[in-house]
Design an enzyme around this catalytic site. Structure first.
Site, PDB file in Angstrom:
ATOM      1  N   ASN A 236       2.188  -9.909  -4.883  1.00 54.75           N
ATOM      2  CA  ASN A 236       0.958  -9.141  -4.804  1.00 54.75           C
ATOM      3  C   ASN A 236       0.601  -8.702  -6.230  1.00 54.75           C
ATOM      4  O   ASN A 236       1.248  -9.129  -7.178  1.00 54.75           O
ATOM      5  CB  ASN A 236       1.159  -7.930  -3.886  1.00 54.75           C
ATOM      6  CG  ASN A 236      -0.137  -7.580  -3.150  1.00 54.75           C
ATOM      7  OD1 ASN A 236      -1.200  -7.509  -3.772  1.00 54.75           O
ATOM      8  ND2 ASN A 236      -0.055  -7.357  -1.859  1.00 54.75           N
TER       9      ASN A 236
ATOM     10  N   LYS B  89       4.962  -9.859   2.465  1.00 53.16           N
ATOM     11  CA  LYS B  89       4.380 -10.006   1.130  1.00 53.16           C
ATOM     12  C   LYS B  89       4.827  -8.852   0.256  1.00 53.16           C
ATOM     13  O   LYS B  89       4.545  -7.688   0.540  1.00 53.16           O
ATOM     14  CB  LYS B  89       2.857 -10.049   1.215  1.00 53.16           C
ATOM     15  CG  LYS B  89       2.201 -10.302  -0.142  1.00 53.16           C
ATOM     16  CD  LYS B  89       0.752 -10.688   0.040  1.00 53.16           C
ATOM     17  CE  LYS B  89       0.061 -10.885  -1.295  1.00 53.16           C
ATOM     18  NZ  LYS B  89      -1.373 -11.165  -1.115  1.00 53.16           N
TER      19      LYS B  89
ATOM     20  N   GLY C   1       0.016 -16.078  -7.633  1.00 57.84           N
ATOM     21  CA  GLY C   1      -0.183 -15.279  -8.826  1.00 57.84           C
ATOM     22  C   GLY C   1      -0.730 -16.143  -9.945  1.00 57.84           C
ATOM     23  O   GLY C   1       0.015 -16.824 -10.632  1.00 57.84           O
TER      24      GLY C   1
ATOM     25  N   GLY D  81      -5.675 -16.915  -5.196  1.00 53.81           N
ATOM     26  CA  GLY D  81      -6.496 -15.728  -4.993  1.00 53.81           C
ATOM     27  C   GLY D  81      -7.695 -15.694  -5.920  1.00 53.81           C
ATOM     28  O   GLY D  81      -8.766 -16.216  -5.606  1.00 53.81           O
TER      29      GLY D  81
ATOM     30  N   CYS E  94       0.835  -1.192   0.000  1.00 54.05           N
ATOM     31  CA  CYS E  94       0.000   0.000   0.000  1.00 54.05           C
ATOM     32  C   CYS E  94       0.873   1.245   0.000  1.00 54.05           C
ATOM     33  O   CYS E  94       1.884   1.322   0.663  1.00 54.05           O
ATOM     34  CB  CYS E  94      -0.945  -0.001   1.188  1.00 54.05           C
ATOM     35  SG  CYS E  94      -0.090  -0.225   2.735  1.00 54.05           S
TER      36      CYS E  94
END
Ligand SMILES: Cc1cc2nc3c(=O)[nH]c(=O)nc-3n(C[C@H](O)[C@H](O)[C@H](O)COP(=O)(O)OP(=O)(O)OC[C@H]3O[C@@H](n4cnc5c(N)ncnc54)[C@H](O)[C@@H]3O)c2cc1C
Ligand SMILES: Cc1cc2nc3c(=O)[nH]c(=O)nc-3n(C[C@H](O)[C@H](O)[C@H](O)COP(=O)(O)OP(=O)(O)OC[C@H]3O[C@@H](n4cnc5c(N)ncnc54)[C@H](O)[C@@H]3O)c2cc1C
Ligand SMILES: Cc1cc2nc3c(=O)[nH]c(=O)nc-3n(C[C@H](O)[C@H](O)[C@H](O)COP(=O)(O)O)c2cc1C
Ligand SMILES: Cc1cc2nc3c(=O)[nH]c(=O)nc-3n(C[C@H](O)[C@H](O)[C@H](O)COP(=O)(O)O)c2cc1C
Ligand code: FES
Ligand code: FES
Lengths: 302, 266, 302, 266
Positions: free
Chosen positions: C190, C163, C241, C263, C129
């Site tokens: 990510n 991560k 991924g 994910g 972030c």
């Protein structure tokens, strides 16, 4: 009928659609099969100072809506290019850009100097090849990019586009460095570094182990980078990465591209590539766009 | 070079081999033995397949397809009336120009391009020996077609339930050992199959002073020469030259192929 | 029947397949519909110090074999998480990892300290972030990563995975920094920063303008990074991924992953996710692999 | 929640609207009006569609589908015998619990979920007014079905060649203005359609003191609550709460929806 022509740095492109480096060879095969006067231009396969044999096979691996390539810059080298290829390339009835790759600043400068008199419309510096000397990629160090570009600037009056690698933390820093060095345009993006594995042989599919990812899979990343760079520099942006249709072309132009290039699509569907300008015309009409340049950078962010 | 072909027929030969007959007059008119077409599937890259057979009068071509992955599985679902986008025909195929006698040696899906060649040899009334290798009788295909065309047919199976037991190269070796000197100098051997098989075939041919041509399957980007995705190393005199499988090949003079450069290809 | 269990930092995972942060919520919806005792574990949605409402809709855009998301870390915040969510999360019958996100080193340290006593199997620090303070991403600066990790290390005995964001020039520098700071594992990757555009409204599809690209499109990049990081560090790598099937799991393990996370697949095919351990078992059998850990890092490069 | 449904029928209603009838007893048994299913196509994410109609006895459901892009175009190719993977039924649908009289207001593909609701209202013998808007007669659909169910049917078309000229909201406005006070207090309005239409519908309902429920179409990741991809802002007293369209919705009390938060959704 919309006006598709685009003028950047005093060069008019009859339309904003070019063939990307590495996917059009030196134009010979395509110009035999298709009419290149329908497209805006072609960017040659990378030319290096010395002949390069490239990597061993396999050089190609398919991935989900993408492909990896590890051609390894196979090309005849500058001398043979000038002697045997350049004349035909110069005769292509579209804008002709020569893509250059080298291992040091000096070599790039030499290449640009040697092509000073060539009958071509510009140079594109491919800054994605690993610099064997200090283990760094040229393309990821803004200082090197600026230094390289300003040295090339001194030896060539041709329009020079700097083609950036997306494998960096800040694409805008790289683009600003190229602009500061005197570039006439920023081409982006080159391929993303990737790998594909064969679970039976337990080996990478590519003999080079890793390769460059291209195709529709990377389009969202390319669009984001074009958008970022368009806001960071005032020279034209040439956008590419995964373009397959006229809608894609318009997305790139809205994000800030003055011109676009088409790569992987040409491998599978060369006819579609040569029809793209006509499709773009039709789509622009439907959208009520009379001049294609009206789209450039017109993305309204939230 | 871009054609929309209609599927006329889909015929299953074994559990994982089938033949598509396509209506495509332009390719039927042009395609030489050993040339290939690039077939579109829902995947990003096209899939290369040899033109296995053609009927110029009817304007049809036939592709023999071994199901090995996503693209070939998708093609196995095609039915009469469906259409397929093709590019081609591409590549430098087999030439029978210097041949007085013909041997074809094929393993697995490498057998497909040889059918087209065998038919051409038959039309030119060249004596033909066909040496074909399969995994087992159940997995064999086209043997009858080759039987009709060949003066001599040598089959082998790895399982041993059809013809000689073992690899196709054993059939070839036995055959070559029986060959008389004068015959061999007029004979040309043509082969297609896995890289390892081709390497063995070429070395047998060399040992018996027989000229050979092999068709190579290298992973391709475009199939028509623009991407340099398909390198093949060939000896030109003392030096090695790197050429494109899709344009300068897929057929190469066996002695010139640098097989070491192809490790990693199937 | 192959042995699927994997032990890293004294924690045994019954199999190497975990659900990735942001795609399993806090386990509640999935554990109602499926039996979580079939999978290795779940990584929670990011928890931040304060409650976060996240971004406005649209938050989701589909791309070629990928998707962009700009959820914006919507979550109830640490206090409410501890009060209302943690108890249920702790009761899940699989390994439970809490993903943490914050805007400063201090905040990460606080989060880790506050969860010191929680009945969970580990923490995953989401360093992707943007740091609003100085415009830099934590995740792209190795020095910050090391500093952050070593501070967290001092306040927590729980296993801590870092991560990493793939939007960096050198993923190995980031991974080495995390290891130097005392991390127990490196999760990667990510999402990649991307954009999607609607040519009719001339607007980005996402209200946040840009979003994170996930799904099969990014798998080649993820595999390459896992392979690079596996060679650069000696702590376990957790790979993710674009995983959609057992073959993909094995590709990641060959590249160097001790565990994997899934994910985007969970969004479209939750049942397939819960069947993955069984599929992995079958595939391992077919490949003659008796212990799944035998695959880790066994890629033979050319 | 994961089902393999067989296509029983494909019926075209207009050039870009069709109905799929699917054999899926589990969903037919459960689905409430306003709930939706997630349908798999060859794209990465599933596509949400309201259950437009169902037949519990036969175990079938019907989906009304407007072709607007890749996924819906692919679904338009489905034929009887094909199968489709479905997840669902999901979401909090329409409730008729408090209703004494029912108005349904639908525009475009927002009409689909209202059919299920209208049938339910009919079964419960609730007086029903249906107000439906289309672009033109040629592009209209399901009008006859609603006619059979409704006490009152008000149609409108933007082109003016069917019913009132203009948007569906004009039909609604006229209707509401004629409504007597006692009626309105027992009436509940249910609506689905583009966000801009719903906003107008809710404000008209508010102006006439009629309680409304709207079904929102927000882009979704999962459809079942794990990804937080589908935020909807709703007033809870004085504060705004952000909830999930797929779980807490897609049906919300009209007055509570913060439409400003949804600019950018269609
Ligand atoms: C010149 C030429 C002629 C061929 N002729 C025939 C033929 O007549 N009949 C036949 O069955 N097969 C033939 N092949 C092989 C055929 O192209 C592959 O089996 C096919 O591409 C596999 O596709 P897939 O999607 O099913 O497999 P996947 O493994 O899913 O394919 C993944 C990628 O690898 C490539 N690839 C996989 N195997 C091969 C291969 N052996 N050679 C080249 N690329 C490969 C695919 O094209 C694709 O890009 C030929 C190949 C070449 C190069
Ligand atoms: C709860 C709910 C119920 C729905 N019910 C119906 C129905 O009964 N009939 C019907 O025709 N349509 C319905 N829709 C809209 C329908 O889901 C979209 O039209 C469809 O997803 C478009 O897919 P596409 O691939 O054709 O379009 P594309 O534009 O190619 O889709 C691209 C992406 O955007 C998403 N998307 C595009 N339009 C919408 C939209 N309006 N709402 C949500 N996501 C969208 C897609 O799901 C996909 O992820 C409903 C949507 C929701 C959220
Ligand atoms: C086979 C192949 C070879 C390439 N060779 C070069 C090259 O020599 N120089 C270069 O600058 N880019 C090269 N590229 C990158 C493309 O020019 C382009 O940047 C990239 O493929 C993204 O565009 P696309 O998704 O449309 O293919 C090559 C790409 C491919 C697929
Ligand atoms: C909707 C969505 C929300 C996500 N939220 C988080 C998050 O809160 N924290 C985090 O570390 N990663 C988050 N991610 C990233 C995933 O955990 C994962 O790293 C990424 O999606 C790549 O894996 P995949 O291709 O299997 O989806 C999110 C991904 C998606 C699709
Ligand atoms: S496959 Fe592109 S040059 Fe041969
Ligand atoms: S769509 Fe995933 S939470 Fe609603």
């Amino acid at each position: 009928m919309s006006q598709l022509n685009v003028m950047i740095h005093h060069t008019t492109f009859r339309n904003p659609i070019l063939g990307a480096s590495g996917t059009v060879g030196f134009g010979r095969e395509l110009s035999r099969l298709f009419d290149v006067s329908t497209i805006g231009g072609l960017v040659s396969k990378a030319v290096t100072p010395q002949p390069r044999r490239g990597n061993f096979a396999p050089r190609i691996a398919e991935t989900a809506q993408g492909m990896l390539n590890a051609v390894g810059l196979e090309n005849p080298g500058l001398e043979q290019f000038k002697r045997e290829v350049l004349a035909d390339f110069s005769e292509l009835n579209c804008r002709r850009i020569v893509n250059l790759a080298a291992g040091s600043i000096e070599e790039y400068v030499d290449l640009a100097r040697e092509l000073r008199e060539a009958d071509i419309d510009g140079l594109e510096l491919n800054l994605s090849c690993p610099n064997v000397k200090d283990g760094l990629s040229f393309g990821s160090d803004p200082k090197q990019i600026e230094g390289l570009m300003s040295r090339v600037r001194r030896v060539s009056d041709k329009p020079v586009w700097v083609k950036l690698t997306p494998n960096v933390t800040s694409i805008t820093d790289c683009a600003k460095a190229a602009e500061a060095g005197g570039a006439d345009g920023i081409s982006l993006i080159n391929t993303l570094l990737g790998m594909a594995i064969d679970i039976r042989s337990r080996r990478p599919i590519l003999k080079n182990n890793t390769g460059g990812l291209s195709g529709p899979a990377i389009k969202p990343i390319a669009l984001r980078m074009v958008h970022e760079v368009y806001q960071a520099v005032s020279i034209p942006v040439i956008g590419l990465g995964g373009i397959r249709c006229a809608e894609d072309v318009i997305e790139f132009m809205l994000a800030g591209a003055s011109l676009v290039q088409v790569g992987t699509l040409i491998l599978s569907d060369p006819a579609t590539f040569f029809e793209l300008p006509r499709e773009l015309d039709k789509l622009a009409d439907r959208l009520g766009v009379t001049q294609i340049t009206q789209l450039i950078g017109q993305l309204k962010t939230w | 070079m871009t054609y929309e072909a209609t599927v006329i027929d889909q015929e299953r030969l074994t559990a994982d081999v089938f033949v598509l007959t396509l209506d495509c007059p332009a390719i039927a008119k042009e395609a030489e033995p050993g040339q290939f077409v690039q077939v579109k599937t829902s995947n990003l890259l096209r899939r290369p397949f040899a033109v296995m057979d053609l009927d110029r009068a009817k304007g049809t071509i036939r592709l023999g397809i071994h199901q090995v992955g996503k693209g070939t599985n998708e093609l196995s679902q095609k039915r009469p009336g469906d259409t397929l986008s093709l590019l081609g025909p591409f590549g430098t195929g087999f030439s029978l120009a210097e041949a007085k006698r013909v041997i074809v040696v094929g393993g697995g899906s490498g057998i497909f391009p040889l059918l087209h060649l065998a038919k051409q040899a038959k039309r030119q009334a060249l004596p033909l020996t066909s040496i074909l290798g399969f995994q087992s009788r159940e997995r064999s295909f086209l043997a009858d077609d080759f039987k009709d065309l060949s003066d001599d047919l040598i089959l082998s199976s790895e399982s041993g339930d059809m013809g000689l037991t073992g690899y196709v190269t054993q059939g070839l070796q036995a055959y070559l050992e029986d060959l008389s000197e004068p015959t061999s100098s007029q004979t040309i051997l043509y082969s297609c199959g896995p890289i390892a098989m081709l390497e063995a075939v070429v070395s047998l041919a060399k040992a018996h002073h027989i000229k050979s041509y092999v068709s190579l399957e290298v992973r391709m980007g475009c199939g028509y020469g623009v991407c340099r995705g398909c390198p093949v190393d060939v000896y030109k005199g003392d030096t090695i030259e790197r050429v494109r499988c899709c344009v300068e090949g897929p057929v190469f003079s066996g002695e010139t192929v640098v097989f070491d450069s192809l490790r990693g290809e199937v």
